[in-house]
Design an enzyme around this catalytic site. Structure first.
Site, PDB file in Angstrom:
ATOM      1  N   SER A 278       0.836  -1.199   0.000  1.00 18.15           N
ATOM      2  CA  SER A 278       0.000   0.000   0.000  1.00 18.15           C
ATOM      3  C   SER A 278       0.868   1.246   0.000  1.00 18.15           C
ATOM      4  CB  SER A 278      -0.897   0.030   1.239  1.00 18.15           C
ATOM      5  OG  SER A 278      -0.145   0.411   2.386  1.00 18.15           O
ATOM      6  N   ASP A 279       0.326   2.341  -0.529  1.00 15.97           N
ATOM      7  CA  ASP A 279       0.975   3.629  -0.285  1.00 15.97           C
ATOM      8  C   ASP A 279       0.917   3.885   1.217  1.00 15.97           C
ATOM      9  OD1 ASP A 279       2.236   6.050  -0.644  1.00 15.97           O
ATOM     10  OD2 ASP A 279       0.931   6.704  -2.266  1.00 15.97           O
ATOM     11  N   CYS A 280       1.828   4.687   1.701  1.00 16.02           N
ATOM     12  CA  CYS A 280       2.023   4.786   3.149  1.00 16.02           C
ATOM     13  C   CYS A 280       0.817   5.412   3.837  1.00 16.02           C
ATOM     14  CB  CYS A 280       3.294   5.562   3.450  1.00 16.02           C
ATOM     15  SG  CYS A 280       4.760   4.717   2.817  1.00 16.02           S
ATOM     16  N   ALA A 282      -2.250   4.145   3.416  1.00 14.42           N
ATOM     17  CA  ALA A 282      -3.459   3.903   2.633  1.00 14.42           C
ATOM     18  C   ALA A 282      -4.343   2.819   3.242  1.00 14.42           C
ATOM     19  CB  ALA A 282      -3.094   3.525   1.199  1.00 14.42           C
TER      20      ALA A 282
END
Length: 795
Positions: A278-280, A282
């Site tokens: 995941s994006d940080c 997310a």
């Protein structure tokens, strides 16, 4: 590489593992996962079977803790590599920083992009090797890059991290970068690449929306033709080890919790066997920002079951998800298998002597060779936008190149002229080696032959023009060179016109905020205008920026002799001087359209539809632009001749064509030329059933060649059926790709040469025209939907 059959087998094994007691295989040095002669799949399964549930969940967070009794070292997956290595959690580690990715894309050179990426991963391996010598731990073996989102709106704050607005160019550059980062060893990965941000991510904070909660409403045809192709190429051709899901939602579902994106497209259609991270933040955003889940535990369960294997930064909520029955042990095991597989492929469980990169020394970091490549990147990627006739006394009919031997006094102005930090763009750490500024580069190039003076003129933001100083600086000198642009550094409050203070943060670009307009920020235009109006000195403007800028008044002004885009040059700014003084000819081409500023008034940034008026990117834009996509001038002259289309008998494709064209250098200087092949629908296709689905024109192939003066190169470019397939508006995203082969006559243009190919389901036909045409002659007419429909006598 793990194949699809292996994944099926692993899935079955994961179900068995989830029911086995821990400690089945033991933890002795002879344990199966420590035996490098055993296939990776078996080693991974053996290791997973020896882990407790808490240990498993711990390894699914990006800052993974050590498990000493199993021989698992701590590892932080978060390292950036967009244009150089940066560890946000250890900024002391230095690296070479190349131009911002948009500047690398402007080279249109996939081989060079591969070389840059290989240097980045070489430095990352060197840093890891040094760390391993010290404490037997690993770092910098995975990176969150490349960013292969499409730069669909010129205001997007992170557009400079991408390879531009075109899916084909982005795909080719993305694949080259991934392959350069990961290396070509059959057994081990050099550094793991992560293609991000999946998918349809291109808004920070616009129209009242935040990237953390924005829902991108995306049609099937836009997803298929624009937002997904680069990711498909990244995993199918580049074989990227991981993919990062984005903050936003797509059609109501957060991307990290989207089975459609992560299962249907990524794993089923594209057979991606790797890890999804995941994006940080997310994962938390699924519940906190999107309100898609009622709790952190439910949000973590949604993301895990959808296919997100790792959370940047925390997946500990899975403990509650498991307790509440929202996930099963097999879900955790499947994610862990994909995560650990990558660690094994990076060599973390094998002796260093078995790995081809374990001896790379630290002295490669910031080495002279690496810094020279950074300079070469600026030489190849800088784009000469304008170059008019000049009165500078150097014998050239154009403003550039400048004749160093005939210059006595040079003034260098602007907030970017002598700033180091503003040259680096974003996602940079500590540069290894010097960061040469443009002023230093010019002064170094001229030496004691000319007097070079430096003047700030203004700041990037706020209202503080020193117009009088700019006029004085440009009086009684041979040339004035302005370095202006848009900064990615945090914006400060500046004095306003009436002595008050106002924030100008919306005028600059960066992660977390988009631009509100496309003009030069602050009062930078004013100092250039002051010098232009009040002096007769020739003026050269060099843009330091990431996103497109409306510099139309400079383009139209007789007082501005030349304009060059140098993007954010990183540690390569010395290349700017080489271009200004003609050591090399500019060869960069724009990977984005330069729009007029009024585009921001008539197009909503949150509108994801590529075709809605006035259209997005060169493929659908229906309004004039300042500079078109692919624009870029040279110091020499190129002439294209004898375009010929022939069947590609090696392709086993009824619509496989080989386009051959001669590229002649009719000037007096060696130079590189980027040869670009575009296709456009004929008027008959515009009148057909797919008229609303087709782009005005589309890039399908390109090549960069170096041609000696008076010589020519024969260039071959390929076309296939895939280049004439488009999604249709009548098929929903849920119903698969739905690509249609659009048969009929298509115009093929390479430079000024044009030909017609007939696409069919069984046979090939083509017509060729060797007429010399200006770029906006017949081709522009054919790609104008209105005039194309009126013109019935087309060919």
């Amino acid at each position: 590489m793990i194949k699809l059959f292996d994944l099926v087998l692993i899935t079955v094994c994961a179900g068995i593992i989830s029911r086995l007691p821990s400690g089945l295989c033991g933890t002795s040095p002879g344990a199966p996962w420590q035996d490098a002669s055993v296939p990776i799949q078996r080693r991974v399964l053996a290791l997973v079977s020896n882990m407790t549930t808490e240990e498993k969940i711990g390894q699914l967070s990006s800052n993974s803790p050590a498990i000493e009794h199993l021989g698992i070292s701590a590892f932080n997956w978060w390292t950036e590599c967009l244009h150089g290595m940066w560890m946000p959690w250890d900024n002391a580690k230095a690296a070479t920083f190349f131009p911002q990715p948009i500047g690398l894309a402007a080279t249109w050179d996939t081989d060079f992009m591969h070389d840059v990426a290989s240097i980045i991963s070489e430095e990352m391996r060197a840093i890891n090797n040094e760390q391993f010598k010290q404490d037997k731990t690993y770092r910098a073996l995975n990176c969150f890059g490349p960013n292969i989102n499409i730069f669909r709106d010129p205001r997007w704050g992170r557009g400079s991290e991408t390879y531009g607005e075109d899916p084909h160019l982005t795909s080719r550059m993305g694949v080259a970068f991934v392959q350069g980062i990961q290396g070509a060893d059959p057994a081990y990965i050099k550094v793991g690449a992560t293609c991000k941000h999946f998918a349809a991510y291109s808004l920070e904070n616009a129209d009242g929306y935040s990237r953390l909660s924005f829902n991108a409403s995306v049609s099937h045809r836009d997803a298929t033709d624009t937002y997904l192709p680069a990711f498909e190429a990244c995993v199918k051709e580049g074989h990227a080890q991981s993919v990062m899901c984005s903050y936003n939602a797509v059609n109501g579902v957060p991307t990290c919790a989207s089975p459609e994106l992560l299962q249907q497209h990524l794993r089923q259609e594209w057979t991606f066997p790797g890890m999804v991270v995941s994006d940080c933040g997310a994962v938390e955003g699924v519940s906190r920002n999107h309100k898609f889940a009622k709790s952190l535990a439910e949000g973590a369960a949604d993301t895990l079951k959808a296919g997100t294997d790792m959370s940047c930064a925390d997946y500990s909520y899975l403990k509650d998800s498991l307790k509440e029955g929202l996930v099963g042990h097999v879900d955790i095991d499947m994610a862990l298998i994909r995560v650990l597989t990558q660690r094994f492929q990076l060599g973390m469980f094998d002796p260093p002597e078995r790995q081809p990169w374990s001896t790379i020394p630290m002295d490669v970091v910031g080495s002279q060779r690496h810094l020279e490549v950074a300079v070469e990147a600026v030489r190849r990627g800088s784009v000469l936008l304008k170059n008019r006739k000049s009165t500078i006394h150097h014998g050239s009919p154009k403003t550039l190149p400048l004749d160093a031997a005939k210059l006595k006094k040079v003034s260098v102005l602007g907030p970017f002229a002598n700033s180091t930090e503003m040259l680096l763009g974003n996602y940079y750490g500590t540069p290894a080696g010097p960061v040469t500024t443009p002023y230093e580069a010019i002064k170094g190039y001229l030496g004691d032959k000319a007097e070079v003076s430096l003047h700030l003129g203004t700041r990037v933001t706020g209202y503080a023009p020193d117009s009088e100083g700019a006029i004085n600086a440009c009086t009684d000198v041979d040339v004035c060179i302005f370095f202006v642009g848009s900064s990615m550094i945090a914006v400060h409050e500046e004095a306003g016109p009436r002595g008050g203070y106002s924030m100008w943060s919306a005028t600059n670009e960066g992660e977390g905020f988009d631009r509100s307009h496309l003009k030069l920020p602050g009062s930078q235009e004013e100092i250039i205008k002051a010098a232009a109006v009040n002096t007769n000195t020739p003026i050269v403007v060099v843009l330091i920026h990431g996103g497109p800028l409306d510099v139309s008044w400079m383009e139209k002004s007789d007082r501005i002799g030349a304009i060059m885009s140098a993007w954010y040059p990183g540690q390569g700014a010395a290349g700017i001087a080489d271009l200004l003084f003609g050591k090399v000819s500019p060869s960069g081409k724009l990977p984005v359209t330069f729009y007029y500023n009024n585009y921001t008034d008539i197009q909503s940034m949150s509108n994801m539809d590529m075709r809605s008026w006035p259209g997005r990117t060169y493929r659908y834009l229906q309004e004039p632009e300042v500079y078109p996509f692919s624009h870029g001038l040279s110091y020499t002259a190129f002439v294209y001749r004898n375009l010929v289309l022939t069947p590609n008998h090696n392709a086993m494709d009824p619509n496989g064509f080989v386009a051959q064209v001669e590229v002649h250098n009719t000037g007096h200087m060696e130079a590189a030329e980027v040869v670009q092949l575009f296709v456009a629908p004929s008027p008959a296709l515009w009148q057909g059933p797919f008229s609303s689905d087709l782009p005005r024109k589309a890039l399908k192939s390109f090549a960069r060649v170096v041609v000696q003066p008076g010589q020519h190169q024969m260039v071959e470019l390929l076309l296939s059926s895939k280049d004439f397939q488009y999604a249709t508006s009548g098929i929903s995203l849920e119903n698969g790709q739905g690509l249609e082969l659009v048969t009929g006559d298509w115009l093929v243009q390479v430079g000024s040469e044009q030909a017609v190919c007939t696409v069919s389901r069984s046979a090939q036909a083509f017509k060729t025209s060797s007429m010399a045409m200006t770029p906006k002659s017949l081709f522009s007419r054919l790609t104008d939907p209105i005039s194309a429909r009126i013109n019935t006598a087309w060919w």
